[in-house]
Design a protein around this motif. Structure first.
Motif, PDB file in Angstrom:
ATOM      1  N   SER A  40       0.848  -1.187   0.000  1.00  0.00           N
ATOM      2  CA  SER A  40       0.000   0.000   0.000  1.00  0.00           C
ATOM      3  C   SER A  40       0.882   1.235   0.000  1.00  0.00           C
ATOM      4  N   HIS A  41       0.238   2.389  -0.162  1.00  0.00           N
ATOM      5  CA  HIS A  41       0.942   3.668  -0.140  1.00  0.00           C
ATOM      6  C   HIS A  41       0.693   4.416   1.165  1.00  0.00           C
ATOM      7  N   LEU A  42       0.229   3.697   2.186  1.00  0.00           N
ATOM      8  CA  LEU A  42      -0.024   4.330   3.474  1.00  0.00           C
ATOM      9  C   LEU A  42       1.281   4.778   4.102  1.00  0.00           C
ATOM     10  N   SER A  43       1.205   5.823   4.917  1.00  0.00           N
ATOM     11  CA  SER A  43       2.392   6.316   5.617  1.00  0.00           C
ATOM     12  C   SER A  43       2.809   5.333   6.706  1.00  0.00           C
ATOM     13  N   ARG A  44       4.046   5.478   7.156  1.00  0.00           N
ATOM     14  CA  ARG A  44       4.553   4.627   8.230  1.00  0.00           C
ATOM     15  C   ARG A  44       3.692   4.770   9.488  1.00  0.00           C
ATOM     16  N   THR A  45       3.309   6.000   9.815  1.00  0.00           N
ATOM     17  CA  THR A  45       2.484   6.233  11.009  1.00  0.00           C
ATOM     18  C   THR A  45       1.143   5.524  10.889  1.00  0.00           C
ATOM     19  N   ALA A  46       0.524   5.589   9.693  1.00  0.00           N
ATOM     20  CA  ALA A  46      -0.771   4.946   9.484  1.00  0.00           C
ATOM     21  C   ALA A  46      -0.654   3.431   9.645  1.00  0.00           C
ATOM     22  N   MET A  47       0.429   2.859   9.116  1.00  0.00           N
ATOM     23  CA  MET A  47       0.593   1.408   9.230  1.00  0.00           C
ATOM     24  C   MET A  47       0.902   0.986  10.660  1.00  0.00           C
ATOM     25  N   LEU A  48       1.629   1.824  11.394  1.00  0.00           N
ATOM     26  CA  LEU A  48       1.849   1.546  12.814  1.00  0.00           C
ATOM     27  C   LEU A  48       0.525   1.558  13.574  1.00  0.00           C
ATOM     28  N   ALA A  49      -0.325   2.539  13.247  1.00  0.00           N
ATOM     29  CA  ALA A  49      -1.629   2.644  13.907  1.00  0.00           C
ATOM     30  C   ALA A  49      -2.490   1.418  13.605  1.00  0.00           C
ATOM     31  N   LEU A  50      -2.434   0.920  12.370  1.00  0.00           N
ATOM     32  CA  LEU A  50      -3.214  -0.264  12.004  1.00  0.00           C
ATOM     33  C   LEU A  50      -2.711  -1.499  12.752  1.00  0.00           C
ATOM     34  N   ALA A  51      -1.392  -1.597  12.926  1.00  0.00           N
ATOM     35  CA  ALA A  51      -0.839  -2.732  13.666  1.00  0.00           C
ATOM     36  C   ALA A  51      -1.330  -2.725  15.110  1.00  0.00           C
ATOM     37  N   VAL A  52      -1.347  -1.553  15.717  1.00  0.00           N
ATOM     38  CA  VAL A  52      -1.807  -1.439  17.100  1.00  0.00           C
ATOM     39  C   VAL A  52      -3.300  -1.758  17.195  1.00  0.00           C
ATOM     40  N   THR A  53      -4.071  -1.319  16.193  1.00  0.00           N
ATOM     41  CA  THR A  53      -5.505  -1.597  16.174  1.00  0.00           C
ATOM     42  C   THR A  53      -5.768  -3.094  16.108  1.00  0.00           C
ATOM     43  N   ILE A  54      -5.037  -3.790  15.236  1.00  0.00           N
ATOM     44  CA  ILE A  54      -5.187  -5.240  15.130  1.00  0.00           C
ATOM     45  C   ILE A  54      -4.861  -5.901  16.459  1.00  0.00           C
ATOM     46  N   HIS A  55      -3.839  -5.391  17.125  1.00  0.00           N
ATOM     47  CA  HIS A  55      -3.395  -5.956  18.400  1.00  0.00           C
ATOM     48  C   HIS A  55      -4.428  -5.736  19.502  1.00  0.00           C
ATOM     49  N   ASN A  56      -5.004  -4.545  19.570  1.00  0.00           N
ATOM     50  CA  ASN A  56      -5.863  -4.180  20.699  1.00  0.00           C
ATOM     51  C   ASN A  56      -7.328  -4.550  20.506  1.00  0.00           C
ATOM     52  N   LEU A  57      -7.764  -4.762  19.276  1.00  0.00           N
ATOM     53  CA  LEU A  57      -9.170  -5.078  19.029  1.00  0.00           C
ATOM     54  C   LEU A  57      -9.647  -6.295  19.821  1.00  0.00           C
ATOM     55  N   PRO A  58      -8.897  -7.409  19.845  1.00  0.00           N
ATOM     56  CA  PRO A  58      -9.373  -8.567  20.612  1.00  0.00           C
ATOM     57  C   PRO A  58      -9.560  -8.277  22.092  1.00  0.00           C
ATOM     58  N   GLU A  59      -8.706  -7.426  22.659  1.00  0.00           N
ATOM     59  CA  GLU A  59      -8.824  -7.108  24.078  1.00  0.00           C
ATOM     60  C   GLU A  59     -10.113  -6.336  24.342  1.00  0.00           C
ATOM     61  N   GLY A  60     -10.438  -5.387  23.457  1.00  0.00           N
ATOM     62  CA  GLY A  60     -11.698  -4.666  23.595  1.00  0.00           C
ATOM     63  C   GLY A  60     -12.889  -5.589  23.471  1.00  0.00           C
ATOM     64  N   MET A  61     -12.823  -6.525  22.520  1.00  0.00           N
ATOM     65  CA  MET A  61     -13.902  -7.496  22.350  1.00  0.00           C
ATOM     66  C   MET A  61     -14.068  -8.354  23.593  1.00  0.00           C
ATOM     67  N   ALA A  62     -12.941  -8.753  24.198  1.00  0.00           N
ATOM     68  CA  ALA A  62     -13.002  -9.591  25.397  1.00  0.00           C
ATOM     69  C   ALA A  62     -13.721  -8.867  26.534  1.00  0.00           C
ATOM     70  N   VAL A  63     -13.366  -7.605  26.745  1.00  0.00           N
ATOM     71  CA  VAL A  63     -14.021  -6.818  27.803  1.00  0.00           C
ATOM     72  C   VAL A  63     -15.508  -6.663  27.492  1.00  0.00           C
ATOM     73  N   GLY A  64     -15.835  -6.344  26.244  1.00  0.00           N
ATOM     74  CA  GLY A  64     -17.228  -6.153  25.874  1.00  0.00           C
ATOM     75  C   GLY A  64     -18.064  -7.409  26.041  1.00  0.00           C
ATOM     76  N   VAL A  65     -17.523  -8.556  25.647  1.00  0.00           N
ATOM     77  CA  VAL A  65     -18.325  -9.770  25.673  1.00  0.00           C
ATOM     78  C   VAL A  65     -18.563 -10.260  27.103  1.00  0.00           C
ATOM     79  N   VAL A  66     -17.601 -10.057  28.017  1.00  0.00           N
ATOM     80  CA  VAL A  66     -17.843 -10.481  29.399  1.00  0.00           C
ATOM     81  C   VAL A  66     -18.857  -9.559  30.077  1.00  0.00           C
ATOM     82  N   PHE A  67     -18.843  -8.270  29.754  1.00  0.00           N
ATOM     83  CA  PHE A  67     -19.872  -7.381  30.295  1.00  0.00           C
ATOM     84  C   PHE A  67     -21.232  -7.687  29.680  1.00  0.00           C
TER      85      PHE A  67
END
Length: 260
Positions: A106-133
């Motif tokens: 892709s032609h995304l900037s380095r910052t954008a790709m770093l942000a996407l990596a963090v999003t992929i990493h943190n999404l499951p944790e948010g889902m885990a908190v949401g599903v137990v509540f």
């Protein structure tokens, strides 16, 4: 429940912000010993949360099926692994500490790709908190507001090293302390948003709640096996990551049992 829900959704983000604030107190980049220890600790918390707070409740909810009670947990777990695998393959992203992007070109900037990596990493944790509540709100067997808060606190604890691991390299790369803190803090913003989305769908999710619990567990285990453990096992001081894993696992296990 409403007050506990708001607190539970925000606690993980506060953990990330606390970790990101390390840039104000540490002058140099994070030492390899500390980074290995924190990576192992985060891995231990996530594995314990997946087992004690997600997979076991998923099977307990289906106890009436007898020997087949394991099937929703098994199916949901594999779906969670597959979902994160697909995200990993289809999303262009760049992990901190590497120069080689992953996923499609892709032609995304380095910052954008770093942000996407963090999003992929943190999404499951948010889902885990949401599903137990969501499970606690629907009165699911073996699930309570206290056990949901235990998951939220456990995720927040492991978010502290994650926030530091993101913000400290930003500071070392020449960014200001405040910019590094903000970027590190924002890396955890996807968690309360993902958790809130799951909670809002709670009424529709009740019939498939065991699958969703296991789905979140599979997604978290994927992150641990694909990202955290390889980083913790590279180079020197890997024994510290092993000790960190043990401490994180035991802490999350104790939290779940005591508060559950």
């Amino acid at each position: 429940m409403d007050k506990a829900l708001v607190i539970g959704l925000l606690i993980p983000l506060l953990g990330t912000m606390l970790g990101a604030a390390f840039v104000f107190f540490m002058r140099d980049d994070m030492s390899p010993r500390l980074q290995k220890s924190l990576l192992g600790f985060a891995s231990g918390v996530m594995v314990a949360a997946s087992v004690w707070s997600l997979l076991i409740p998923a099977m307990e909810m289906e106890a009436a099926r007898g020997s087949w009670s394991v099937m929703p947990a098994a199916v949901g777990f594999l779906l969670g692994i597959g979902f994160l695998l697909a995200l990993d393959e289809l999303t262009p992203h760049l992990h901190i500490g590497t120069d080689k992007p992953e996923g499609p070109r892709s032609h995304l900037s380095r910052t954008a790709m770093l942000a996407l990596a963090v999003t992929i990493h943190n999404l499951p944790e948010g889902m885990a908190v949401g599903v137990v509540f969501a499970g606690a709100g629907e009165g699911a067997a073996g699930m309570s507001v206290a056990s949901a808060l235990a998951v939220s606190i456990g995720i927040a604890i492991q978010n502290v090293p994650e926030g530091a691991i993101i913000s400290m390299p930003m500071r070392a790369a020449g960014n200001s302390r405040w910019r590094s803190f903000v970027i590190g803090s924002l890396s955890g913003a996807v968690e309360p948003l993902g958790a809130l989305a799951v909670v809002m769908l709670a009424a529709l999710m009740t019939p498939v709640l065991p699958y969703m619990l296991a789905f979140a567990a599979g997604a978290m285990i994927y992150v641990v096996v694909e990202e955290l453990i390889p980083e913790a096992s590279e180079g020197e001081h890997t024994n510290l990551s092993t000790v960190g894993f043990a401490l994180g696992f035991v802490l999350m296990m104790v939290l779940d049992v005591v508060m559950g």
